[in-house]
Write an enzyme that holds these catalytic residues in place. Structure first.
Site, mmCIF file in Angstrom:
data_model
loop_
_atom_site.group_PDB
_atom_site.id
_atom_site.type_symbol
_atom_site.label_atom_id
_atom_site.label_comp_id
_atom_site.label_asym_id
_atom_site.label_seq_id
_atom_site.Cartn_x
_atom_site.Cartn_y
_atom_site.Cartn_z
ATOM 1 N N LYS A 195 0.825 -1.215 0.000
ATOM 2 C CA LYS A 195 0.000 0.000 0.000
ATOM 3 C C LYS A 195 0.865 1.273 0.000
ATOM 4 O O LYS A 195 2.069 1.219 0.269
ATOM 5 C CB LYS A 195 -0.925 -0.035 1.221
ATOM 6 C CG LYS A 195 -1.996 -1.144 1.172
ATOM 7 C CD LYS A 195 -2.919 -1.032 2.389
ATOM 8 C CE LYS A 195 -4.057 -2.026 2.347
ATOM 9 N NZ LYS A 195 -4.958 -1.858 3.523
ATOM 10 N N HIS B 282 -2.133 -5.321 1.589
ATOM 11 C CA HIS B 282 -3.434 -5.952 1.388
ATOM 12 C C HIS B 282 -3.202 -7.398 0.989
ATOM 13 O O HIS B 282 -2.227 -7.705 0.295
ATOM 14 C CB HIS B 282 -4.206 -5.259 0.250
ATOM 15 C CG HIS B 282 -5.393 -6.060 -0.224
ATOM 16 N ND1 HIS B 282 -6.623 -5.984 0.389
ATOM 17 C CD2 HIS B 282 -5.512 -6.994 -1.209
ATOM 18 C CE1 HIS B 282 -7.449 -6.834 -0.220
ATOM 19 N NE2 HIS B 282 -6.801 -7.451 -1.194
ATOM 20 N N ASN C 180 -1.829 0.277 6.929
ATOM 21 C CA ASN C 180 -1.316 -0.994 7.447
ATOM 22 C C ASN C 180 -0.455 -1.748 6.431
ATOM 23 O O ASN C 180 -0.275 -2.952 6.528
ATOM 24 C CB ASN C 180 -2.456 -1.852 7.999
ATOM 25 C CG ASN C 180 -3.519 -2.148 6.962
ATOM 26 O OD1 ASN C 180 -3.354 -1.839 5.787
ATOM 27 N ND2 ASN C 180 -4.604 -2.757 7.386
ATOM 28 N N GLU D 6 -9.748 -10.577 -7.479
ATOM 29 C CA GLU D 6 -8.784 -9.477 -7.304
ATOM 30 C C GLU D 6 -7.618 -9.575 -8.294
ATOM 31 O O GLU D 6 -7.114 -8.552 -8.758
ATOM 32 C CB GLU D 6 -8.269 -9.470 -5.856
ATOM 33 C CG GLU D 6 -9.364 -9.093 -4.862
ATOM 34 C CD GLU D 6 -8.894 -9.040 -3.418
ATOM 35 O OE1 GLU D 6 -9.695 -8.651 -2.550
ATOM 36 O OE2 GLU D 6 -7.722 -9.389 -3.142
ATOM 37 N N TYR E 74 -12.644 -1.965 -3.538
ATOM 38 C CA TYR E 74 -13.085 -2.118 -2.143
ATOM 39 C C TYR E 74 -14.614 -2.076 -2.008
ATOM 40 O O TYR E 74 -15.122 -1.752 -0.948
ATOM 41 C CB TYR E 74 -12.454 -1.036 -1.273
ATOM 42 C CG TYR E 74 -11.083 -1.368 -0.728
ATOM 43 C CD1 TYR E 74 -10.831 -2.583 -0.079
ATOM 44 C CD2 TYR E 74 -10.037 -0.453 -0.799
ATOM 45 C CE1 TYR E 74 -9.581 -2.874 0.455
ATOM 46 C CE2 TYR E 74 -8.781 -0.744 -0.270
ATOM 47 C CZ TYR E 74 -8.569 -1.959 0.355
ATOM 48 O OH TYR E 74 -7.330 -2.236 0.902
ATOM 49 N N ARG F 176 2.544 -6.492 9.030
ATOM 50 C CA ARG F 176 1.850 -5.319 9.577
ATOM 51 C C ARG F 176 2.415 -4.908 10.928
ATOM 52 O O ARG F 176 2.470 -3.717 11.257
ATOM 53 C CB ARG F 176 0.342 -5.598 9.655
ATOM 54 C CG ARG F 176 -0.320 -5.495 8.274
ATOM 55 C CD ARG F 176 -1.725 -6.009 8.275
ATOM 56 N NE ARG F 176 -2.476 -5.578 7.087
ATOM 57 C CZ ARG F 176 -3.682 -6.032 6.782
ATOM 58 N NH1 ARG F 176 -4.281 -6.931 7.555
ATOM 59 N NH2 ARG F 176 -4.299 -5.600 5.702
HETATM 60 P P1 IDP Z 1 -7.950 -6.611 5.798
HETATM 61 O O1 IDP Z 1 -7.132 -5.657 4.960
HETATM 62 O O2 IDP Z 1 -7.182 -7.117 6.978
HETATM 63 O O3 IDP Z 1 -8.583 -7.710 4.973
HETATM 64 P P2 IDP Z 1 -10.590 -5.387 5.898
HETATM 65 O O4 IDP Z 1 -11.537 -5.548 7.019
HETATM 66 O O5 IDP Z 1 -10.878 -6.126 4.624
HETATM 67 O O6 IDP Z 1 -9.124 -5.761 6.443
HETATM 68 O O7 IDP Z 1 -10.482 -3.849 5.601
HETATM 69 C C1 IDP Z 1 -9.860 -3.378 4.418
HETATM 70 C C2 IDP Z 1 -8.951 -2.237 4.784
HETATM 71 O O8 IDP Z 1 -9.753 -1.167 5.283
HETATM 72 C C3 IDP Z 1 -7.962 -2.518 5.912
HETATM 73 O O9 IDP Z 1 -6.768 -3.136 5.475
HETATM 74 C C4 IDP Z 1 -7.688 -1.136 6.445
HETATM 75 O O10 IDP Z 1 -6.741 -0.468 5.628
HETATM 76 C C5 IDP Z 1 -9.033 -0.465 6.300
HETATM 77 N N1 IDP Z 1 -9.818 -0.535 7.537
HETATM 78 C C6 IDP Z 1 -10.418 -1.624 8.074
HETATM 79 N N2 IDP Z 1 -11.046 -1.328 9.213
HETATM 80 C C7 IDP Z 1 -10.844 0.002 9.404
HETATM 81 C C8 IDP Z 1 -11.271 0.927 10.419
HETATM 82 O O11 IDP Z 1 -11.955 0.576 11.397
HETATM 83 N N3 IDP Z 1 -10.864 2.230 10.262
HETATM 84 C C9 IDP Z 1 -10.112 2.639 9.199
HETATM 85 N N4 IDP Z 1 -9.699 1.813 8.240
HETATM 86 C C10 IDP Z 1 -10.061 0.508 8.339
HETATM 87 MG MG MG Z 2 -10.029 -7.622 3.495
#
Ligand code: IDP
Ligand code: MG
Length: 136
Positions: A12, A118, A115, A129, A52, A105
């Site tokens: 990212k 992805h 973070n 994807e 997304y 991470r």
């Molecule tokens: P993942 O990347 O671990 O699969 P997901 O729940 O799919 O997590 O969320 C996608 C991305 O959205 C996360 O990697 C993060 O960058 C962002 N994200 C997820 N939850 C939050 C939140 O509560 N606040 C802000 N950004 C979030």
């Molecule tokens: Mg995800």
């Protein structure tokens, strides 16, 4: 049953900006992932919104899409046995604060939104994807 899978990984903007993409690629290779395809690109916000889409009802959706399109990213197709789950484990929890020692991470993530990486969350989504970025 173990089987060879492919998964989509993205380094990212926060990590590319800190020039961590090569270091992160080395981690994948050292863990036995083969990088089948890779490219460094910057996407439009509208593309991030499509990527997304599953998160479109979440309060963080707009910021998330603005962020993913804010700078260059490195997208990769990774291959290995059980690649989807192996990559999720190597990435660590969504919030770097909750990610285990030794995960990407934990090591590089700045915050829950920045973070660093992805990774696809299922074989089915990995196919979608991979097509999203590499269909030609
Ligand atoms: P993942 O990347 O671990 O699969 P997901 O729940 O799919 O997590 O969320 C996608 C991305 O959205 C996360 O990697 C993060 O960058 C962002 N994200 C997820 N939850 C939050 C939140 O509560 N606040 C802000 N950004 C979030
Ligand atoms: Mg995800």
């Amino acid at each position: 049953m173990n089987s060879v899978e492919q998964t989509l990984s993205i380094v990212k903007p926060d990590a590319v900006e800190r020039n961590l993409d090569n270091e992160i690629k080395e981690i994948f290779k050292n863990k036995g992932f083969i990088i089948l395809k890779e490219k460094k690109i910057q996407i439009e916000k509208t593309e991030a919104e499509r990527f997304y889409k599953v998160h479109e009802t979440k309060p963080f959706y707009n910021d998330l899409c603005a962020y993913l399109s804010s700078g260059p990213i490195v997208v990769m197709v990774l291959e290995k046995e059980n690649a989807v789950m192996a990559n999720r484990e190597l990435m660590g929890a969504t919030n770097p604060k909750d990610a285990k020692d030794g995960t990407i991470r934990r090591k590089y993530g700045i915050s829950i939104d920045k973070n660093s990486v992805h990774g696809s969350d299922s074989v089915e989504n990995a196919k979608i994807e991979i097509d999203f970025f590499f269909k030609d």
